[in-house]
Design a protein around this motif. Structure first.
Motif, PDB file in Angstrom:
ATOM      1  N   ILE A  48       0.852  -1.195   0.000  1.00 32.05           N
ATOM      2  CA  ILE A  48       0.000   0.000   0.000  1.00 32.05           C
ATOM      3  C   ILE A  48       0.881   1.237   0.000  1.00 32.05           C
ATOM      4  O   ILE A  48       1.808   1.343   0.798  1.00 32.05           O
ATOM      5  N   GLN A  49       0.566   2.166  -0.857  1.00 35.37           N
ATOM      6  CA  GLN A  49       1.270   3.446  -0.883  1.00 35.37           C
ATOM      7  C   GLN A  49       0.675   4.333   0.201  1.00 35.37           C
ATOM      8  O   GLN A  49      -0.515   4.645   0.180  1.00 35.37           O
ATOM      9  N   SER A  50       1.524   4.767   1.144  1.00 38.25           N
ATOM     10  CA  SER A  50       0.998   5.595   2.232  1.00 38.25           C
ATOM     11  C   SER A  50       1.468   7.041   2.159  1.00 38.25           C
ATOM     12  O   SER A  50       1.141   7.837   3.033  1.00 38.25           O
ATOM     13  N   LEU A  51       2.204   7.381   1.138  1.00 36.48           N
ATOM     14  CA  LEU A  51       2.738   8.739   1.017  1.00 36.48           C
ATOM     15  C   LEU A  51       1.613   9.766   1.013  1.00 36.48           C
ATOM     16  O   LEU A  51       1.646  10.753   1.739  1.00 36.48           O
ATOM     17  N   ASN A  52       0.611   9.541   0.181  1.00 36.90           N
ATOM     18  CA  ASN A  52      -0.563  10.407   0.172  1.00 36.90           C
ATOM     19  C   ASN A  52      -1.654   9.664   0.924  1.00 36.90           C
ATOM     20  O   ASN A  52      -2.227   8.712   0.413  1.00 36.90           O
ATOM     21  N   ARG A  53      -1.935  10.094   2.136  1.00 35.74           N
ATOM     22  CA  ARG A  53      -2.808   9.328   3.005  1.00 35.74           C
ATOM     23  C   ARG A  53      -4.294   9.576   2.795  1.00 35.74           C
ATOM     24  O   ARG A  53      -5.108   9.078   3.560  1.00 35.74           O
ATOM     25  N   GLU A  54      -4.659  10.306   1.760  1.00 38.89           N
ATOM     26  CA  GLU A  54      -6.078  10.452   1.445  1.00 38.89           C
ATOM     27  C   GLU A  54      -6.549   9.149   0.813  1.00 38.89           C
ATOM     28  O   GLU A  54      -5.962   8.677  -0.146  1.00 38.89           O
ATOM     29  N   GLU A  55      -7.598   8.570   1.357  1.00 41.57           N
ATOM     30  CA  GLU A  55      -8.049   7.238   0.937  1.00 41.57           C
ATOM     31  C   GLU A  55      -8.215   7.111  -0.569  1.00 41.57           C
ATOM     32  O   GLU A  55      -7.833   6.116  -1.157  1.00 41.57           O
ATOM     33  N   LYS A  56      -8.762   8.133  -1.224  1.00 36.31           N
ATOM     34  CA  LYS A  56      -9.020   8.042  -2.659  1.00 36.31           C
ATOM     35  C   LYS A  56      -7.737   7.962  -3.475  1.00 36.31           C
ATOM     36  O   LYS A  56      -7.748   7.510  -4.598  1.00 36.31           O
ATOM     37  N   LYS A  57      -6.632   8.418  -2.910  1.00 36.02           N
ATOM     38  CA  LYS A  57      -5.396   8.468  -3.677  1.00 36.02           C
ATOM     39  C   LYS A  57      -4.365   7.436  -3.248  1.00 36.02           C
ATOM     40  O   LYS A  57      -3.308   7.354  -3.842  1.00 36.02           O
ATOM     41  N   MET A  58      -4.663   6.651  -2.221  1.00 32.99           N
ATOM     42  CA  MET A  58      -3.718   5.615  -1.781  1.00 32.99           C
ATOM     43  C   MET A  58      -3.819   4.418  -2.723  1.00 32.99           C
ATOM     44  O   MET A  58      -4.883   3.854  -2.902  1.00 32.99           O
ATOM     45  N   LYS A  59      -2.697   4.048  -3.310  1.00 36.20           N
ATOM     46  CA  LYS A  59      -2.674   2.922  -4.237  1.00 36.20           C
ATOM     47  C   LYS A  59      -2.344   1.645  -3.478  1.00 36.20           C
ATOM     48  O   LYS A  59      -1.602   1.660  -2.505  1.00 36.20           O
ATOM     49  N   MET A  60      -2.884   0.543  -3.978  1.00 34.74           N
ATOM     50  CA  MET A  60      -2.645  -0.764  -3.393  1.00 34.74           C
ATOM     51  C   MET A  60      -2.423  -1.745  -4.540  1.00 34.74           C
ATOM     52  O   MET A  60      -3.190  -1.747  -5.498  1.00 34.74           O
ATOM     53  N   LYS A  61      -1.358  -2.556  -4.438  1.00 32.39           N
ATOM     54  CA  LYS A  61      -1.070  -3.551  -5.470  1.00 32.39           C
ATOM     55  C   LYS A  61      -0.819  -4.908  -4.825  1.00 32.39           C
ATOM     56  O   LYS A  61      -0.294  -4.986  -3.713  1.00 32.39           O
ATOM     57  N   ALA A  62      -1.155  -5.969  -5.562  1.00 28.48           N
ATOM     58  CA  ALA A  62      -0.911  -7.331  -5.105  1.00 28.48           C
ATOM     59  C   ALA A  62       0.149  -7.980  -5.987  1.00 28.48           C
ATOM     60  O   ALA A  62       0.177  -7.763  -7.205  1.00 28.48           O
ATOM     61  N   PHE A  63       1.007  -8.788  -5.351  1.00 31.46           N
ATOM     62  CA  PHE A  63       2.097  -9.462  -6.052  1.00 31.46           C
ATOM     63  C   PHE A  63       2.220 -10.894  -5.558  1.00 31.46           C
ATOM     64  O   PHE A  63       1.786 -11.223  -4.452  1.00 31.46           O
ATOM     65  N   GLN A  64       2.869 -11.704  -6.388  1.00 32.72           N
ATOM     66  CA  GLN A  64       3.227 -13.053  -5.972  1.00 32.72           C
ATOM     67  C   GLN A  64       4.475 -13.484  -6.736  1.00 32.72           C
ATOM     68  O   GLN A  64       4.556 -13.305  -7.958  1.00 32.72           O
ATOM     69  N   TRP A  65       5.429 -14.019  -6.006  1.00 34.18           N
ATOM     70  CA  TRP A  65       6.618 -14.604  -6.631  1.00 34.18           C
ATOM     71  C   TRP A  65       6.273 -16.051  -6.934  1.00 34.18           C
ATOM     72  O   TRP A  65       5.827 -16.790  -6.061  1.00 34.18           O
ATOM     73  N   TYR A  66       6.444 -16.437  -8.190  1.00 32.99           N
ATOM     74  CA  TYR A  66       6.081 -17.795  -8.592  1.00 32.99           C
ATOM     75  C   TYR A  66       6.972 -18.218  -9.752  1.00 32.99           C
ATOM     76  O   TYR A  66       7.161 -17.441 -10.701  1.00 32.99           O
ATOM     77  N   ASP A  67       7.509 -19.405  -9.684  1.00 33.08           N
ATOM     78  CA  ASP A  67       8.326 -19.967 -10.763  1.00 33.08           C
ATOM     79  C   ASP A  67       9.441 -19.006 -11.188  1.00 33.08           C
ATOM     80  O   ASP A  67       9.615 -18.720 -12.370  1.00 33.08           O
ATOM     81  N   GLU A  68      10.154 -18.489 -10.182  1.00 31.05           N
ATOM     82  CA  GLU A  68      11.309 -17.609 -10.396  1.00 31.05           C
ATOM     83  C   GLU A  68      10.972 -16.259 -11.032  1.00 31.05           C
ATOM     84  O   GLU A  68      11.837 -15.604 -11.598  1.00 31.05           O
TER      85      GLU A  68
END
Length: 143
Positions: free
Chosen positions: A113-133
C-alpha cells in the motif's frame, strides 16, 4: 501455493488495510492476510494488523516470529488459511529489493500500500506473488 489469478477482498477489509497504512506513516505498517483459495483466487476473509519491529521501520517491516506464529495458530483455529502479508510503503506500492528477497522465500500473496498520500481516494494498493522464479502482478478485486 498456486499462482493466483486474482486477490479478492471486501471493501471493509480494504479500508482496514488503508487505515493501518495511514496511521503507520511515515513508518511501514504491516499485517497478515487470511482466507481461502477458490479456483486460483485468493479470497481474503480477515486481516490482522501486526507491530512492525524492524530496526528501521521507515524502510522495511519485520514481524516478530513469535507473534507471527501466534497469529497463524489463531487464524487456523478460526478455519482460515494463511494467504499472505500486507505492508505499506511511504512511496510507490512496488516491492523493494528487501521485499523481493522475502517474496522468493514466501511465495504467497504480498499486498503493498502506498501511504505517502494518506487520502483514501489516492492511496494505491497492489498485489504481487513470486512464482516460478518470477514476480507477478496479481489482479486485486475489491467487492
Amino acid at each position: 501455493m498456486p499462482l493466483f489469478e486474482e486477490v479478492v477482498l471486501t471493501k471493509s477489509l480494504h479500508c482496514k488495510m488503508l487505515e493501518v497504512a495511514r496511521k503507520s506513516y511515515p513508518l511501514e505498517g504491516c499485517g497478515v492476510l487470511f482466507g481461502h483459495i477458490d479456483n486460483n483466487k485468493a479470497i481474503i476473509r480477515d486481516v490482522v494488523e501486526t507491530e512492525n519491529s524492524a530496526e528501521n521501520p521507515t524502510v522495511r517491516f519485520y514481524i516478530d516470529p513469535e507473534l507471527f506464529y501466534k497469529i497463524l495458530i489463531s487464524g487456523e483455529e478460526s478455519g482460515l488459511e494463511f494467504l499472505g502479508i500486507f505492508h505499506s510503503h511511504p512511496a510507490q506500492p512496488n516491492p523493494s529489493p528487501w521485499d523481493l528477497e522475502y517474496m522468493k522465500l514466501h511465495q504467497n500473496v504480498w499486498i503493498i500500500i502506498q501511504s505517502l498520500n494518506r487520502e483514501e481516494k489516492k492511496m494505491k494498493m497492489k498485489a504481487f506473488q513470486w512464482y516460478d522464479e518470477k514476480l507477478f502482478d496479481v489482479k486485486l478485486k475489491i467487492t
